[in-house]
Write a protein that holds these residues in place. Structure first.
Motif, mmCIF file in Angstrom:
data_model
loop_
_atom_site.group_PDB
_atom_site.id
_atom_site.type_symbol
_atom_site.label_atom_id
_atom_site.label_comp_id
_atom_site.label_asym_id
_atom_site.label_seq_id
_atom_site.Cartn_x
_atom_site.Cartn_y
_atom_site.Cartn_z
ATOM 1 N N PRO A 1 44.396 -39.904 -31.660
ATOM 2 C CA PRO A 1 44.650 -41.271 -31.911
ATOM 3 C C PRO A 1 43.524 -42.297 -31.224
ATOM 4 C CG PRO A 1 46.789 -40.298 -31.206
ATOM 5 C CD PRO A 1 45.584 -39.285 -31.176
ATOM 6 N N PRO A 2 43.359 -43.517 -31.570
ATOM 7 C CA PRO A 2 42.248 -44.137 -31.143
ATOM 8 C C PRO A 2 42.610 -44.764 -29.934
ATOM 9 C CG PRO A 2 43.285 -45.386 -32.915
ATOM 10 C CD PRO A 2 43.875 -43.989 -32.955
ATOM 11 N N ILE A 3 43.113 -44.183 -28.732
ATOM 12 C CA ILE A 3 43.415 -44.548 -27.609
ATOM 13 C C ILE A 3 42.187 -44.686 -26.596
ATOM 14 C CG2 ILE A 3 44.987 -44.293 -25.583
ATOM 15 C CD1 ILE A 3 46.744 -42.258 -27.427
ATOM 16 N N PRO A 4 42.206 -45.870 -25.899
ATOM 17 C CA PRO A 4 40.968 -45.985 -25.020
ATOM 18 C C PRO A 4 41.059 -44.873 -24.066
ATOM 19 C CG PRO A 4 41.948 -48.105 -25.441
ATOM 20 C CD PRO A 4 42.877 -46.998 -26.083
ATOM 21 N N GLY A 5 39.827 -44.311 -23.919
ATOM 22 C CA GLY A 5 39.865 -43.201 -22.753
ATOM 23 C C GLY A 5 39.919 -41.587 -23.480
ATOM 24 N N ASN A 6 40.046 -41.670 -24.679
ATOM 25 C CA ASN A 6 40.409 -40.140 -25.344
ATOM 26 C C ASN A 6 38.945 -39.523 -25.260
ATOM 27 O OD1 ASN A 6 38.633 -41.259 -27.405
ATOM 28 N ND2 ASN A 6 40.337 -41.360 -28.904
ATOM 29 N N GLU A 7 37.983 -40.098 -24.895
ATOM 30 C CA GLU A 7 36.833 -38.949 -24.573
ATOM 31 C C GLU A 7 36.538 -38.691 -23.351
ATOM 32 O OE1 GLU A 7 35.776 -42.758 -22.700
ATOM 33 O OE2 GLU A 7 36.914 -42.432 -24.393
ATOM 34 N N LYS A 8 37.484 -38.996 -22.402
ATOM 35 C CA LYS A 8 37.424 -38.406 -21.110
ATOM 36 C C LYS A 8 37.386 -36.793 -20.785
ATOM 37 C CE LYS A 8 39.506 -42.615 -19.033
ATOM 38 N NZ LYS A 8 38.146 -43.099 -18.596
ATOM 39 N N GLY B 1 39.062 -33.718 -19.462
ATOM 40 C CA GLY B 1 40.451 -33.330 -19.257
ATOM 41 C C GLY B 1 41.238 -33.707 -20.314
ATOM 42 N N VAL B 2 40.683 -34.028 -21.429
ATOM 43 C CA VAL B 2 41.516 -34.496 -22.843
ATOM 44 C C VAL B 2 41.273 -33.389 -23.821
ATOM 45 C CG1 VAL B 2 41.826 -36.178 -24.525
ATOM 46 C CG2 VAL B 2 41.543 -36.823 -22.205
ATOM 47 N N PHE B 3 42.102 -32.809 -24.092
ATOM 48 C CA PHE B 3 41.932 -31.423 -25.194
ATOM 49 C C PHE B 3 42.725 -31.573 -26.377
ATOM 50 C CE2 PHE B 3 41.167 -30.026 -20.681
ATOM 51 C CZ PHE B 3 39.786 -29.415 -20.950
ATOM 52 N N VAL B 4 42.435 -31.197 -27.301
ATOM 53 C CA VAL B 4 43.233 -30.567 -28.468
ATOM 54 C C VAL B 4 43.589 -29.292 -28.724
ATOM 55 C CG1 VAL B 4 42.258 -32.511 -29.969
ATOM 56 C CG2 VAL B 4 41.305 -30.286 -30.095
ATOM 57 N N TYR B 5 44.407 -28.789 -29.379
ATOM 58 C CA TYR B 5 45.243 -27.772 -29.226
ATOM 59 C C TYR B 5 45.203 -26.960 -30.752
ATOM 60 C CZ TYR B 5 48.888 -23.995 -27.975
ATOM 61 O OH TYR B 5 49.666 -22.729 -27.492
ATOM 62 N N ARG B 6 44.218 -26.257 -30.978
ATOM 63 C CA ARG B 6 44.034 -25.985 -32.379
ATOM 64 C C ARG B 6 43.473 -24.402 -32.712
ATOM 65 N NH1 ARG B 6 46.699 -27.055 -36.799
ATOM 66 N NH2 ARG B 6 45.289 -26.936 -38.730
ATOM 67 N N THR B 7 42.256 -24.269 -31.566
ATOM 68 C CA THR B 7 41.481 -23.006 -31.849
ATOM 69 C C THR B 7 41.768 -22.089 -30.528
ATOM 70 O OG1 THR B 7 39.525 -23.875 -31.035
ATOM 71 C CG2 THR B 7 40.158 -24.166 -33.441
ATOM 72 N N ILE B 8 41.165 -20.980 -30.674
ATOM 73 C CA ILE B 8 41.004 -19.997 -29.490
ATOM 74 C C ILE B 8 40.184 -20.664 -28.496
ATOM 75 C CG2 ILE B 8 40.043 -18.047 -28.682
ATOM 76 C CD1 ILE B 8 42.733 -17.547 -29.677
ATOM 77 N N GLY C 1 41.369 -43.302 -15.817
ATOM 78 C CA GLY C 1 40.370 -42.442 -15.256
ATOM 79 C C GLY C 1 39.147 -42.918 -15.284
ATOM 80 N N GLU C 2 37.967 -42.761 -14.354
ATOM 81 C CA GLU C 2 36.591 -42.966 -14.497
ATOM 82 C C GLU C 2 36.059 -41.948 -15.419
ATOM 83 O OE1 GLU C 2 34.777 -43.766 -10.733
ATOM 84 O OE2 GLU C 2 36.426 -45.094 -9.902
ATOM 85 N N ARG C 3 35.792 -40.809 -14.873
ATOM 86 C CA ARG C 3 35.078 -39.893 -15.842
ATOM 87 C C ARG C 3 36.120 -38.779 -16.402
ATOM 88 N NH1 ARG C 3 32.822 -34.818 -14.576
ATOM 89 N NH2 ARG C 3 33.178 -35.052 -12.506
ATOM 90 N N CYS C 4 36.868 -38.413 -15.497
ATOM 91 C CA CYS C 4 38.140 -37.633 -16.024
ATOM 92 C C CYS C 4 39.530 -38.349 -15.836
ATOM 93 C CB CYS C 4 38.150 -36.517 -15.068
ATOM 94 S SG CYS C 4 36.712 -35.497 -14.356
#
Length: 395
Positions: free
Chosen positions: A117-124, A126-133, A216-219
């Protein structure tokens, strides 16, 4: 050069692998030259059982077929390879290593991508998706410095991700935008029973929560919700749905749905009769199927068609049974009771954590569908009653 017509499969996931298995079973290796192209460095593995990877199940154990199986069946498997474009006029594929590959028939099994989702901060960090090994390896490594992990999404995959986060020893929270968990499979009462069982595992469950920002700032160090409440967390795993990976088809000029997905007919043919699409990338009668079983049915349809044994794909059975965080959950047939005149019969046992809903026809003669939480032992027999339109025994 081979004199056989060439079948190229783009995408070596579960559905792509099932197509290859079916084609081999039907004797396709005697008829076709077969090439399978996969972006990941591994051959196809069981994504449904991804969370078992955190419990020590190896990639080899998750693999659907060994590398020897591909070579023994004369399948040219090309891993860590991406297709950058299609020239339909020349029936060519352009690979990321500069090679050009000709095809006689092309099967797109490119699957889907996690929706972020286009939520501000999704590029920080510690943010992951759950799809591959690779996603799981990254989550495992990052979790070593974390205390609390949050999963955004309370659907099937989100609860699997929550199980993974919990198994890494982190305090765990599940955040769901809808007012209940598994909103596509469970009704309000069934979802509440599941929520209670999950909370007994010390997993916090927040429903009806819209995430406004990832803080968060960077993380990442927390979430802020639309009601201005907040949640402190060191890691966020996003499992908020999927989007069909149709960019290759789009660039090749194939017909797509308004919201994505490659439009196919009942034989899984795209707008180009030499190109097929199967699995989560295919749009069938306006629908994207996010379960693996319909994808397997699509794979069989194309394999049979190529071997001159045509079959058609019809509305897929969306029934499902699985164990989420140790809790049996199943839904089948008309699970929500949308059939006109449908009469629900409900059993609730709060002490045992069991919820059963059976939807019966207006005249009481047919089982239409149901929901099982906490005890799914009768799932198979109930499902067969629905599928075979069996008359219910007298009460």
């Amino acid at each position: 050069l081979s004199s056989k017509p060439c079948v190229v499969v783009v995408g070596n996931g579960m559905v792509g692998c099932k197509f290859l298995e079916k084609l081999v079973e039907l004797g396709g290796t005697d008829v076709f030259e077969i090439i399978a192209i996969g972006e990941e460095p591994q051959a196809a593995y069981d994504r449904v059982r991804l969370s078992a990877y955190f419990d020590g199940t190896t990639l080899e154990e998750l693999s659907l077929q060994s590398l020897e199986w591909y070579s023994n069946n004369s399948i040219d498997l090309r891993l860590s390879t991406q297709v950058n474009g299609i020239c339909r006029e020349e029936q060519e594929l352009f690979l990321d290593n500069g090679d050009t590959l000709n095809y006689d028939f092309l099967v797109l099994a490119t699957g889907s991508s996690p929706f972020v989702p286009p939520i501000p901060g999704n590029e920080k960090e510690g943010v992951f998706v759950y799809r591959t090994i690779e996603d799981l390896d990254s989550i495992t490594e990052y979790a070593k410095s974390c205390k609390h992990g949050t999963v955004l999404g309370g659907g099937l995959l989100g609860l699997e991700a929550a199980n993974a986060v919990l198994s890494l020893g982190l305090e765990t929270t599940v955040v769901e935008f809808a007012p209940r968990l598994m909103p596509r499979q469970l009704d309000d009462d069934g979802a509440e029973f599941l929520k209670t069982k999950i909370e007994e595992l010390n997993i916090e469950v927040l429903v009806s929560k819209a995430t406004k920002s990832i803080d968060g700032e960077r993380c990442v160090d927390g979430l802020t919700f639309s009601d201005d409440t907040t949640l402190d967390t060191d890691m966020l795993v996003i499992s908020a749905g999927i989007r069909p990976r149709d960019s290759l088809a789009r660039d090749g000029g194939l017909a797509l749905g308004e919201r994505g997905g490659v439009i196919v007919d009942e034989h899984m043919r795209t707008s180009d009769p030499l190109i097929f699409a199967i699995g989560e990338v295919a749009l069938v009668n306006g629908m994207i199927y996010g379960l693996v079983a319909p994808g397997y049915d699509m794979a069989a349809v194309v394999a049979n068609l190529l071997m001159a044994e045509p079959k058609s794909f019809h509305a897929a059975d969306m029934s499902t049974k699985l164990k989420l965080l140790g809790v049996d959950v199943a839904s089948f047939g008309d699970a929500m009771g949308t059939t006109e005149g449908c009469r629900p019969m409900v059993l609730q046992n709060s002490h045992e954590g069991i919820y059963k809903r059976l939807n019966v026809s207006a005249d009481g003669t047919k089982l239409l569908g149901g929901i099982l939480v906490g005890d799914a032992e009768d799932y198979n027999s109930l499902l067969q009653m629905v599928k075979n339109d069996m008359v219910l025994p007298p009460s």
